[in-house]
Scaffold this active site. Structure first.
Site, short mmCIF file in Angstrom:
data_model
loop_
_atom_site.label_atom_id
_atom_site.label_comp_id
_atom_site.label_asym_id
_atom_site.label_seq_id
_atom_site.Cartn_x
_atom_site.Cartn_y
_atom_site.Cartn_z
N LYS A 107 0.62 -1.42 0.02
CA LYS A 107 0.09 0.03 0.33
C LYS A 107 0.54 1.80 -0.13
O LYS A 107 1.93 1.11 0.59
CB LYS A 107 -0.70 0.35 1.24
CG LYS A 107 -2.34 0.41 1.12
CD LYS A 107 -2.85 0.04 0.15
CE LYS A 107 -4.63 1.05 0.20
NZ LYS A 107 -5.50 0.65 -0.52
N GLY A 219 -20.71 6.57 1.24
CA GLY A 219 -19.85 7.31 0.97
C GLY A 219 -20.32 7.18 -0.60
O GLY A 219 -21.55 6.29 -0.99
N GLY A 221 -18.19 7.53 -3.49
CA GLY A 221 -17.20 7.69 -4.94
C GLY A 221 -17.09 6.67 -5.49
O GLY A 221 -17.88 5.71 -5.71
#
Ligand code: NAD
Length: 428
Positions: A107, A219, A221
């Site tokens: 990540k 959310g 997105g």
């Protein structure tokens, strides 16, 4: 994130330890898998439009690459921390293992707020990030992708910088690129659709008709929008959507008890997943406090925004109507809620299974890059559905056979696969 008390890496380790105990994992394997294999912390100087230079802090963390190159997104977020990136890299290891793709966990992140950066500044930040990490990533070592507040354009700038540095064409060095520039059709839908493929399977196992259900989503997105789209196509009703408003610096929950037309809501959101409040009101939505998405009278909760959104302080607000929680976001539920979810007999689809559609499609993107031959969207989505469905079924069968909580069952499968790889390689 913002809160100092919540540490996602501690959560990731607590979840891991709980299952490591259950399966009596060898102490050396446990020691190895509790921590990332490698971490890179660096500074990124960026020339700003006003002529000054601003120095950003960047991270790339590789948790484990025993099953293949590390894989995982790069986040741009003002509250990014090393521990968030550590946790997310660890979850990537389990995610790739649970859907059985030959990749490890990594990540990246940059502490920044791209909403306050011009396009030119964002491009220089992306290129600067790659200049600092180019020698430690690549198609056979570690393959980044988009995540919160990063997109296909960012990935293309990053790939271009990598190719400028290395002097070759390596589209497989990064995924989530634009279609036509090495990206895969279906990538933008993949994570959200994957969430709904697992929800569909969960509802089947509970004998619930998806067309008779309603959901509240946190959310709006990439993940949330496409989850909401597919869920409504399957007949479900989204009655609440919560998202962050960057002008008011707070979150709102938009509610329509008859169910939202997701197409119309998507038309009034910006590229950061913020719904235009005035336009939503004009379309008949009620505006509630940001946290109220959790208390709605729905069958399904879809936390698809950030980590630590369901925790001991708001768990009681979950309506007794809720039967399923599908964790579209990474780490949306604090570990102290797992017992509460079990007590309430809510069916949980854990994050690293639920949102694995994104990395699975990223893997498909790499496969297509390697072949230099591209599949149709239907082919991609069909392969994605089949991968997600079989991963769900494997976890669900194990949970039933051994009477395990779904999160633990997913961990058992993932940890066993990674443990086997590190042992076969002779690392422990
Ligand atoms: P995104 O940046 O596209 O969207 C994030 C959404 O969360 C936005 O709508 C924003 O308004 C909302 N939000 C932020 N803070 C909020 C708050 N306090 N209350 C309510 N809403 C809030 O991000 P995304 O790509 O959709 O990712 C969402 C989550 O899914 C993250 O946890 C990410 O790590 C995870 N994830 C993403 C992918 C992917 O392919 N994009 C894959 C796997 C997991």
């Amino acid at each position: 994130m913002g809160q100092n008390v919540y540490n996602p890496f501690e959560s990731a380790q607590i979840q891991f330890d709980r299952v490591a105990d259950k399966i009596n994992l060898d102490s050396s394997v446990r020691e190895l898998l509790r921590e990332p294999s490698r971490e890179y912390h660096f500074t990124i100087p960026v020339k700003m439009d006003d002529g000054t230079t601003k120095v950003f802090k960047g991270y790339r963390i590789q948790h484990n690459d025993a099953r293949g190159p590390a894989k995982g997104g790069i986040r741009f977020h003002p509250h990014e921390t090393a521990d968030t990136v550590r946790a997310l890299s660890m979850w990537m290891t389990w995610k790739c293992a649970v859907v059985d793709i030959p990749l490890g966990g990594g990540k990246g992140g940059v502490i920044c707020d791209p909403r306050n950066l011009s396009q030119g500044e964002q491009e220089r930040l992306c290129r600067g990030y790659i200049r600092q990490i180019a020698r430690n990533i690549g198609p056979v070592t570690d393959v980044p992708a988009p995540d919160v507040m990063t997109n296909a354009q960012h990935m293309l700038w990053m790939m271009d910088e990598y190719e400028v540095i290395t002097g070759g064409k390596y589209p497989g060095t990064i995924t989530g690129k634009p279609v036509g520039m090495g990206g895969s059709l279906g990538r933008k839908e993949a994570t959200g659709y994957g969430v709904i493929y697992t929800l569909r399977e969960a509802l089947k196992s509970l004998n619930i008709d998806i067309a008779k259900t309603s959901a509240s989503i946190q959310g709006f997105g990439n993940v949330a929008e496409y989850a909401a789209r597919l869920y409504t196509v399957m007949g479900g009703k989204i009655i609440a959507i919560s998202c962050w408003d960057n002008n008011d610096k707070k979150a709102y929950t938009f509610r329509n008890k008859d169910g939202f037309d997701i197409e119309k809501m998507a038309a009034i959101k910006d590229s950061f997943g913020t719904i235009d409040k005035e336009k939503a009101i004009a379309m008949g939505a009620e505006v509630l406090d940001g946290g109220e998405w959790i208390s709605q009278e729905v069958d399904i909760l879809l936390p698809c925004a950030l980590e630590n959104q369901i925790n001991a302080s708001n768990f009681d607000q979950i309506n007794s109507s809720v039967k399923v929680i599908c964790e579209g976001a990474n780490g949306p539920t604090a570990p102290d809620c797992d017992n509460l979810i079990m007590e309430r007999d809510i069916f949980l689809v854990p994050d690293f299974l639920c949102n694995a559609g994104g990395v699975t499609c990223s893997y498909f993107e790499q496969v297509q890059n390697n072949m230099n031959y591209y599949w149709t969207k239907e082919e991609v989505l069909e392969k994605l559905d089949s991968k997600m469905t079989s991963a769900f079924q494997a976890v669900y069968q194990l949970a039933r056979e051994k009477n395990l909580y779904m999160r633990d069952a997913a961990y058992v499968i993932a940890i066993n696969r990674v443990a086997e790889a590190v042992k076969l390689r002779g690392w422990v």
